[in-house]
Design a protein around this motif. Structure first.
Motif, PDB file in Angstrom:
ATOM      1  N   GLU A 100       0.801  -1.213   0.099  1.00  0.00           N
ATOM      2  CA  GLU A 100       0.175  -0.057  -0.011  1.00  0.00           C
ATOM      3  C   GLU A 100       1.051   1.210   0.074  1.00  0.00           C
ATOM      4  O   GLU A 100       1.997   1.245   0.674  1.00  0.00           O
ATOM      5  CB  GLU A 100      -0.825   0.293   1.301  1.00  0.00           C
ATOM      6  N   SER A 156       1.221   5.530  -2.003  1.00  0.00           N
ATOM      7  CA  SER A 156       0.549   6.452  -2.943  1.00  0.00           C
ATOM      8  C   SER A 156       1.724   7.481  -3.322  1.00  0.00           C
ATOM      9  O   SER A 156       2.760   7.895  -2.460  1.00  0.00           O
ATOM     10  CB  SER A 156      -0.773   7.129  -2.516  1.00  0.00           C
ATOM     11  N   ASP A 162       6.496   5.211  -0.988  1.00  0.00           N
ATOM     12  CA  ASP A 162       5.617   6.254  -1.570  1.00  0.00           C
ATOM     13  C   ASP A 162       6.348   6.982  -2.860  1.00  0.00           C
ATOM     14  O   ASP A 162       5.851   7.196  -3.713  1.00  0.00           O
ATOM     15  CB  ASP A 162       5.078   7.293  -0.618  1.00  0.00           C
ATOM     16  N   TYR A 181       5.976   4.788  -5.879  1.00  0.00           N
ATOM     17  CA  TYR A 181       4.939   5.195  -6.611  1.00  0.00           C
ATOM     18  C   TYR A 181       4.886   6.656  -7.185  1.00  0.00           C
ATOM     19  O   TYR A 181       4.223   6.607  -8.384  1.00  0.00           O
ATOM     20  CB  TYR A 181       3.411   5.315  -5.533  1.00  0.00           C
ATOM     21  N   ASP A 240      -1.961   4.918  -6.656  1.00  0.00           N
ATOM     22  CA  ASP A 240      -1.842   4.356  -5.297  1.00  0.00           C
ATOM     23  C   ASP A 240      -2.268   2.894  -5.771  1.00  0.00           C
ATOM     24  O   ASP A 240      -2.083   2.445  -7.124  1.00  0.00           O
ATOM     25  CB  ASP A 240      -3.164   4.768  -4.459  1.00  0.00           C
TER      26      ASP A 240
END
Length: 424
Positions: free
Chosen positions: A142, A144, A232, A235, A261
């Motif tokens: 997970e 973004s 992050d 991403y 994301d």
């Protein structure tokens, strides 16, 4: 294997090699092993005692390989029964016949004993090693990042090698060639004429899965400091590279304000997702590859043969556009030139070429390049001892001793002396 749009390949034989081996082995061992045997019984025995995948083979080919497999040792039979398949690339595991494969004896007992090297990896060790990202999202964390953030990161950490806007620089690859959907059409281009335009290969139009992009950035970039980017940041850089390739996600163009994301990343469908064969992703990927490679119609003319493979004369491919106007002309002279005794290499030169040139050969990595007089003059403003100190303990993006921790301090100083001397 990239898809071929002009299949004109002579199929190579997979099963015939086993037939040849079985025949040769039986011949070399005499005829007493199979004398008086009933071929029909032998074929039935093969069906009953082996579990080789024969999909795509003719019955005649299965019958022909029967005698060899009928004599397969128990340990090899167990291997077949356990796997129940040919190897994934379509090759055939040669059976041992009377303890031999061809002219050589084999130790079937050793082959049936499982390997036991080292220890079983702990759960934490396996977790540390399991860092790849699969097309189905396995391994993708997970997080973004925005295109704007990725643009800033790219300028800071990537542009020195990959050029402005991913246009490439020197030996480092281009990350974009323009609109990926338009360029994807060039994948079918064939260089059939001297001036034909070939396929335009870059990340956007060529790579089948975006998961490789995320994984490669995370584990291998930037070149001098892999594994240093946060989730992050990866991403954000991925979003930026999608942006400069003019890609879409779920029908939405990745523009300069796009935020990427995990959920959106899993919706990426690359233009060339169906451009490679066979399909190897998903739980049935290996089984599909086995079926693909065991069917020669997929990559040849569908005929397995060792001789008389063509009716009439075979068609020989000739050079269509031979290059003859070489300047200077090609020479057939084969005498060796006179070799002059080379001067002894400067101390530190060999070490520099082996361990330091990757960053100091050019200024692309931010390090003073060998041969750049002004850069080394600036580096020496605080004195030679300070340059030695920086080289040994590290400075900025350069790790201590350039990462070559097995080198002594004196060796590092020799390298510094060489680089300074070569830059005057």
């Amino acid at each position: 294997m990239y898809k071929s749009y002009h299949k004109k390949i002579v199929a190579s034989t997979l099963l015939a090699s086993v037939v040849f081996l079985g025949t040769a082995c039986n011949a070399s061992n005499g005829t007493k092993d199979t004398a008086g045997a009933n071929p029909a019984t032998e074929t039935k025995s093969v069906a009953a005692n082996t579990t080789m995948n024969t999909e795509g083979f003719t019955q005649r080919e299965i019958d022909a390989v029967g005698p060899a497999n009928a004599l397969v040792s128990d340990s090899v039979k167990k291997t077949y029964e356990h796997n129940n398949k040919l190897v994934v690339d379509g090759g055939v595991t040669y059976p041992s016949v009377n303890g031999k494969r061809g002219a050589y004896y084999v130790n079937d007992a050793a082959h049936s004993t499982p390997f036991n090297k080292g220890k079983v990896a702990t759960a934490n060790e396996q977790k540390a090693w399991d860092i790849d990202v699969m097309p189905d999202g396995t391994g993708l964390p997970e997080g973004s990042g925005t295109v704007e953030e990725g643009d800033e990161l790219y300028e800071e950490k990537c542009a020195s090698c990959h050029g402005d806007f991913g246009a490439g620089s020197g030996l480092y690859p281009k990350l974009t060639l323009g609109n990926s959907y338009a360029l994807q059409k060039t994948m079918k281009n064939q260089r059939v004429n001297p001036d034909s335009e070939g396929p335009q290969r870059a990340f956007g139009p060529y790579w089948p899965y975006a998961s490789t992009l995320w994984w490669y950035i995370k584990t291998g970039m930037p070149h001098q400091a892999p594994m240093s980017l946060t989730t992050d940041e990866v991403y954000a850089l991925s979003a930026y590279i999608l942006y400069i390739n003019e890609m879409k996600i779920d029908g939405e163009l990745v523009d300069d304000e796009y935020e990427l994301d995990r959920e959106k990343f899993l919706k990426i469908v690359m233009p060339n997702v169906d451009g490679f064969e066979p399909k190897i992703t998903g739980p049935e990927g290996q089984d599909y590859a086995r079926k693909y490679f065991n069917n020669p119609l997929n990559y040849g003319n569908g005929v397995r043969c060792m001789k008389d493979c063509f009716e009439g004369e075979p068609e020989v491919q000739r050079i269509g556009f031979e290059l003859t106007d070489f300047n200077p002309p090609l020479s057939s002279e084969k005498s060796l030139p006179e070799v002059e005794e080379a001067a002894p290499a400067a101390p530190g030169k060999d070490t520099y070429e082996a361990s330091c040139a990757v960053c100091h050969a050019t200024d692309a990595m931010g390090a003073p390049a060998v041969g750049d007089k002004a850069a080394w003059a600036a580096a020496l403003e605080k004195g030679l001892d300070q340059v030695y100190h920086n080289a040994i303990v590290g400075k900025g993006g350069m790790p201590p001793k350039g990462g070559a921790m097995d080198l002594s301090d004196e060796k590092i100083k020799e390298v510094v002396d060489y680089m300074i001397g070569a830059s005057k």
